[in-house]
Design an enzyme around this catalytic site. Structure first.
Site: not given
Length: 379
Positions: A129, A203, A342
């Site tokens: 991420h 998220h 996601e």
């Protein structure tokens, strides 16, 4: 304010009954401070039927979302913290915008135009991420809010050249919208001053029974219209294979209770301690958002459809919630208490040309358009 919610099929949406005087609204309030004293803002979008989304500038994150059930009772369906202290201490990506590159990059390393770039390793041997200080850990600037039939807030962050090792100055906006059809939109856009890579997503952790519900999310019924998924190695990096879901526990083409097959000796499940994989709904971007997933919570009747222009969706079954986090309800968050969906390009795409490209050049605009469409079904 009353709302009529219609039972719906896989592609249906519910219509809100409002009077002309009713309209979505926006309010702003302080939420806390960054360690350097900078103010963190909370922006609340509310529609005429009472649905309410609160977005905080820290991480351009969805901090809460109140959604009606079949009896028009509201519940917060996303996990998170009540104050900034929690987000700063142990963020866990709750509701956050993740990037520059969502998901994992093998070894935190990729090559662009013959040059090797190294990003921080924050997930074992890999980058996750965006790195140790990704977009989820910065305070975005609120640049626009709008009332009206559709309430909205736009936040912006300018990521400098070589931020977390990524090339190019990247200007990113995140626009959240809430309309009278109970659709929460998240629209990500970005431009760069030199070639770079980008793969943004949201998220949010979902529990459609309510984030304080003791049942958790393993009773949710999930549908993913994908014929393939991307299997992973022991560090959760895709192997490069597009594996058919047919005949496997990854087949969610028909509505399936999540917890039905998650406890197994299947190697892929053992690697992630549950589901933490990318489903291949398509192989390319689409002009308009398409259906990536449908989730139903039987007890409340809440249904969420996830649409996006992206070809993949990462389904994570809350495997690393370990009972050490106290959430907004005052309850400990445990394994399986929520799920994450996601919409994005496939994990490790910068290192796997067969997956496509996440390259962004000057003069181009990156875009990930996400819609979370909420409705209810009867008993």
């Amino acid at each position: 304010m009353k709302k009529t919610l219609m039972a719906m099929g896989l592609l249906g949406t519910a219509a809100a009954v409002t009077t002309p005087a009713e309209a979505a609204s926006v309010s702003r309030a302080p939420f806390g401070q960054m360690p350097d004293g900078a103010a963190v803002e909370a922006i609340t979008l509310t529609n005429a039927s009472g649905m309410q989304a609160r977005i905080i500038s820290y991480g351009a994150a969805l901090q809460s979302l109140l959604v009606p059930d079949r009896h028009e009772e509201l519940a917060d369906v996303t996990l998170g913290y009540p104050t900034m202290a929690g987000y700063l201490a142990k963020g866990e990506f709750f509701g956050a915008t993740v990037g520059r590159v969502a998901n994992r990059i093998a070894g935190g390393k990729f090559t662009l135009d013959g040059k090797v770039y190294q990003t921080p390793l924050n997930d074992g041997p890999n980058a996750l991420h965006g790195g140790s200080k990704g977009f989820d850990k910065v305070n975005w600037k609120v640049v626009e809010v709008k009332d009206g039939p559709t309430a909205s807030v736009t936040l912006r962050y300018v990521s400098p050249h070589l931020d977390q090792g990524y090339p190019g100055q990247l200007t990113v906006t995140a626009t959240y919208t809430l309309d009278e059809q109970n659709v929460l939109g998240v629209d990500y856009r970005a431009t760069t001053d030199r070639p770079t890579v980008i793969n943004l997503s949201n998220h949010a952790y979902w529990n459609l029974a309510g984030e304080g519900s003791p049942e958790g999310a393993m009773g949710h019924i999930l549908t993913i219209p994908a014929e393939h998924f991307t299997p992973v190695n022991a560090t959760l990096i895709p192997t490069g294979e597009f594996r058919p879901v047919a005949g496997t526990i990854f087949d969610f083409r028909r509505p399936t209770r999540i917890g039905k097959r998650v406890r197994t000796s299947e190697e892929q499940i053992l690697f992630g301690k549950g589901y933490d994989h990318n489903w291949v709904v398509a192989r390319d971007l689409s002009r308009e958002p398409r259906l990536l997933a449908r989730v139903e919570e039987p007890k409340s009747g809440r249904v969420m459809h996830v649409f996006s222009n992206q070809p993949g969706i990462q389904f994570y079954s809350g495997n690393f919630l370990d009972g050490t986090i106290v959430g907004k309800s005052g309850r400990l968050y445990r394994q399986g208490d929520a799920i994450v969906l996601e919409p994005q390009m496939f994990p490790d795409t910068p290192n796997q040309p067969a997956f496509g490209s996440v390259r962004l050049n000057p003069g181009q605009t990156y875009r990930n358009t996400i819609q979370f469409r909420f409705s209810t079904v009867g008993r």
